[in-house]
Design a protein around this motif. Sequence first.
Motif, PDB file in Angstrom:
ATOM      1  N   ASP A 202       0.817  -1.212   0.000  1.00  0.00           N
ATOM      2  CA  ASP A 202       0.000   0.000   0.000  1.00  0.00           C
ATOM      3  C   ASP A 202       0.852   1.265   0.000  1.00  0.00           C
ATOM      4  N   HIS A 203       0.169   2.397   0.064  1.00  0.00           N
ATOM      5  CA  HIS A 203       0.790   3.724   0.128  1.00  0.00           C
ATOM      6  C   HIS A 203       0.832   4.193   1.584  1.00  0.00           C
ATOM      7  N   GLY A 204      -0.326   4.612   2.097  1.00  0.00           N
ATOM      8  CA  GLY A 204      -0.453   5.004   3.494  1.00  0.00           C
ATOM      9  C   GLY A 204       0.326   6.240   3.879  1.00  0.00           C
ATOM     10  N   ALA A 205       0.861   6.978   2.882  1.00  0.00           N
ATOM     11  CA  ALA A 205       1.740   8.119   3.154  1.00  0.00           C
ATOM     12  C   ALA A 205       2.897   7.699   4.057  1.00  0.00           C
ATOM     13  N   HIS A 206       3.237   6.422   3.998  1.00  0.00           N
ATOM     14  CA  HIS A 206       4.297   5.866   4.841  1.00  0.00           C
ATOM     15  C   HIS A 206       5.281   5.127   3.933  1.00  0.00           C
TER      16      HIS A 206
ATOM     17  N   ASN B 136      -0.370  -4.367  12.228  1.00  0.00           N
ATOM     18  CA  ASN B 136      -1.412  -4.317  13.254  1.00  0.00           C
ATOM     19  C   ASN B 136      -2.459  -3.272  12.919  1.00  0.00           C
ATOM     20  N   GLN B 137      -2.028  -2.182  12.312  1.00  0.00           N
ATOM     21  CA  GLN B 137      -2.926  -1.075  12.023  1.00  0.00           C
ATOM     22  C   GLN B 137      -3.827  -1.338  10.824  1.00  0.00           C
ATOM     23  N   LEU B 138      -3.273  -1.875   9.742  1.00  0.00           N
ATOM     24  CA  LEU B 138      -4.030  -1.987   8.485  1.00  0.00           C
ATOM     25  C   LEU B 138      -4.456  -3.414   8.149  1.00  0.00           C
ATOM     26  N   TYR B 139      -3.712  -4.420   8.652  1.00  0.00           N
ATOM     27  CA  TYR B 139      -3.955  -5.803   8.233  1.00  0.00           C
ATOM     28  C   TYR B 139      -4.332  -6.716   9.397  1.00  0.00           C
TER      29      TYR B 139
ATOM     30  N   ASP C 246      10.751  11.617   3.216  1.00  0.00           N
ATOM     31  CA  ASP C 246      10.045  12.890   3.290  1.00  0.00           C
ATOM     32  C   ASP C 246       8.896  12.821   2.299  1.00  0.00           C
ATOM     33  N   ARG C 247       7.703  12.570   2.798  1.00  0.00           N
ATOM     34  CA  ARG C 247       6.532  12.413   1.938  1.00  0.00           C
ATOM     35  C   ARG C 247       6.332  13.606   1.014  1.00  0.00           C
ATOM     36  N   ASN C 248       6.674  14.796   1.484  1.00  0.00           N
ATOM     37  CA  ASN C 248       6.464  15.997   0.682  1.00  0.00           C
ATOM     38  C   ASN C 248       7.326  16.033  -0.576  1.00  0.00           C
TER      39      ASN C 248
ATOM     40  N   GLY D 272      -3.649  -6.873  -3.378  1.00  0.00           N
ATOM     41  CA  GLY D 272      -3.186  -5.661  -2.729  1.00  0.00           C
ATOM     42  C   GLY D 272      -4.312  -4.913  -2.057  1.00  0.00           C
ATOM     43  N   CYS D 273      -3.936  -4.045  -1.129  1.00  0.00           N
ATOM     44  CA  CYS D 273      -4.876  -3.180  -0.420  1.00  0.00           C
ATOM     45  C   CYS D 273      -4.484  -1.733  -0.648  1.00  0.00           C
ATOM     46  N   SER D 274      -5.466  -0.856  -0.747  1.00  0.00           N
ATOM     47  CA  SER D 274      -5.229   0.572  -0.930  1.00  0.00           C
ATOM     48  C   SER D 274      -4.441   0.802  -2.228  1.00  0.00           C
ATOM     49  N   MET D 275      -3.307   1.483  -2.189  1.00  0.00           N
ATOM     50  CA  MET D 275      -2.532   1.632  -3.420  1.00  0.00           C
ATOM     51  C   MET D 275      -2.150   0.272  -3.984  1.00  0.00           C
ATOM     52  N   GLY D 276      -1.981  -0.703  -3.117  1.00  0.00           N
ATOM     53  CA  GLY D 276      -1.711  -2.060  -3.579  1.00  0.00           C
ATOM     54  C   GLY D 276      -2.876  -2.622  -4.372  1.00  0.00           C
ATOM     55  N   ALA D 277      -4.107  -2.210  -4.023  1.00  0.00           N
ATOM     56  CA  ALA D 277      -5.289  -2.630  -4.773  1.00  0.00           C
ATOM     57  C   ALA D 277      -5.290  -1.971  -6.150  1.00  0.00           C
ATOM     58  N   TYR D 278      -4.965  -0.687  -6.179  1.00  0.00           N
ATOM     59  CA  TYR D 278      -4.822   0.013  -7.473  1.00  0.00           C
ATOM     60  C   TYR D 278      -3.787  -0.692  -8.331  1.00  0.00           C
ATOM     61  N   ARG D 279      -2.650  -1.022  -7.739  1.00  0.00           N
ATOM     62  CA  ARG D 279      -1.593  -1.725  -8.476  1.00  0.00           C
ATOM     63  C   ARG D 279      -2.094  -3.085  -8.968  1.00  0.00           C
ATOM     64  N   SER D 280      -2.924  -3.731  -8.156  1.00  0.00           N
ATOM     65  CA  SER D 280      -3.405  -5.072  -8.496  1.00  0.00           C
ATOM     66  C   SER D 280      -4.308  -5.048  -9.727  1.00  0.00           C
TER      67      SER D 280
END
Length: 458
Positions: A189-193, A238-241, A275-277, A323-331
Motif C-alpha cells: 500500500d501507500h499510506g503516506a508511509h 497491526n494497524q491496516l492488516y 520525506d513524503r512531501n 493488494g490493499c489501498s494503493m496495492g489494490a490500485y496496483r493489483s
Amino acid sequence: MKRIIAYSIIALLQASVSLAQTPVSLAQPPVSHAQTPSKPKLQKREKYEWQGEIPTYVETLKKELTYPMAWGNSPIKNFKKWKKAARAKVFECMMTPPKAAAAWDMEVLGEEQRDGYKAQKIAFNINAYSRITAYLLIPDSEYGKNSNAEDGKNSKAEDGKNSKAEDGLLLSAQNKKAGKFPAVVALHDHGAHLFIGKEKMIRPFFIASEEQDADGKISEKKKAANQEILDDADAWINQLYEGQYVGDYLTKHGYVVLSIDAPMWGERGRKEGVDRNKYDLIAGNMMMLGRDLSAFMTYDDISSTEFLASLPMVDAKCIGCVGCSMGAYRSWMLSALSDRIKVGASICWMITTDAQLTRRFGRKENGGFANCIPGLRQYLDYPHIASLACPKPMLFINGTKDKLFPVPGVKDAFAEMHKVWKSQGADNLLDTELWEIPHSCGLKAQEKMLEFLDKNLK
C-alpha cells in the motif's frame, strides 16, 4: 543589531525545515502537543481559483470527460480488438517505459526457515536502471522437509553465498511429487508511509551483511536500524492488516509469493531519508525527463510478474496478484495490463473520477501522483481501465466506512465494470462487494482473498 536578528531568524527557519523533514516511524511515540510547531498563517487574496487541491471549476471539467475509448463508447465493437487498442492507449499515456534489463541476474542474499515455508531475500534487475531487493516466499516441498530437516530448525538468515540458500530455489521444481506452485504478486500500500514497502506484505528478516560491520562483527547500530524496520512493519500490519502479513498468510496455504518495493518506498527511497512531501516534486521531475513515476511503478509490477513466472518452482500459468489501498490500485492495473496475471484481488481502491475529484463528499481521496497517468482521463476512467482485465476472475472489496472512497462513486465504478463482464458473458467471474469496514484489509478480507485465489488458481 539588525544583522544579529536576521541571523537568528534564518537559524530558526533552518531548524523548522529540518524538523519538518525528519521521518517519523509508526513504532515511535507520538509527539506531544507542546512539541508540535504551530502552522504559519496563510496569506490569502479575496479572489481565488482553487479550493483545497482542486480547481473551482472542477465540475465543469468533469463534464468534458466523455471517455471515448471505454467499452461501449468506443467505435470498436470487437472486444479483443478493443482491448488491444485501449491497452495501447494506456501504455501511450504511461509515457516512455524504463528500458528492460539485459538479464534478471537473480541472487539469493539470504534465507530464513519459517513454519512450512522458506523466506528468501533476493536481488534482481527489475529494469536497466535499477537492481532491487525483494522478498520471496516458497512453500516447503516434501523433498525440502526431508533433506533440510536440520536446516529447518535454524531460523537465522544465512549468507547468500551459502549453497543451501541457492538450492532452496530449486526444491519445488526438483520434487516431482510437489510439482510447481501457483504464485502471487503481493503489492504493498501507500499510506503516506514510505519507510517500508515490501515489508508491509512479508515480515522482514535481516541477512548477515545487514547486521555486521566490514570486519564481520555484529554492529549495534545496524541491529538498532533493523529493529526499527521490524517494529515499524509490525506496527503497520497491526494497524491496516489486523496483525497478519498477507504474503506469509498466502504462502502457508501453498503459494509462492513475491513482493517488491515500489519506486520511492523501502529500499528504493531517497538517500536523504523519508520525506513524503518530496514525492510530488520527484514525480514532477520525472515528468520533466519524459517519464511518469506512477507508470514506472506499474511497469515494475509487470516486470516483477515476468520475473516470478521465470522461477523454476512457479507454475507460470497460475499467477495472481493482490493488494490493499494503493496495492489494490496496483493489483487491478497489473491485471488489466499483463496477460501473465490470471486472477486479481483488490481491497479498498476503486472509484470514479467524478466521485474522486469533487467537494460533494467533503475532503476525501483526491488521488495524486501515485496514480497519475498524464492524459489518460481524456480516454478512460478507472473502472474502464480495470475492465481491460475482463474476462479474468477479479475480486473487489470496498468499505462503507472507508472515508477515502465515497460509496456512491464505488457503486458507480462497480456497475460500470459489471457492464463489461456481462457483455462478455463473464459476470459470474467479477465479484464486487461492499463491506461494513474502514480503509483496511483485515483477517476476513484476507480469508476472502485466499478463497478467491484458491477457486481460480488451484
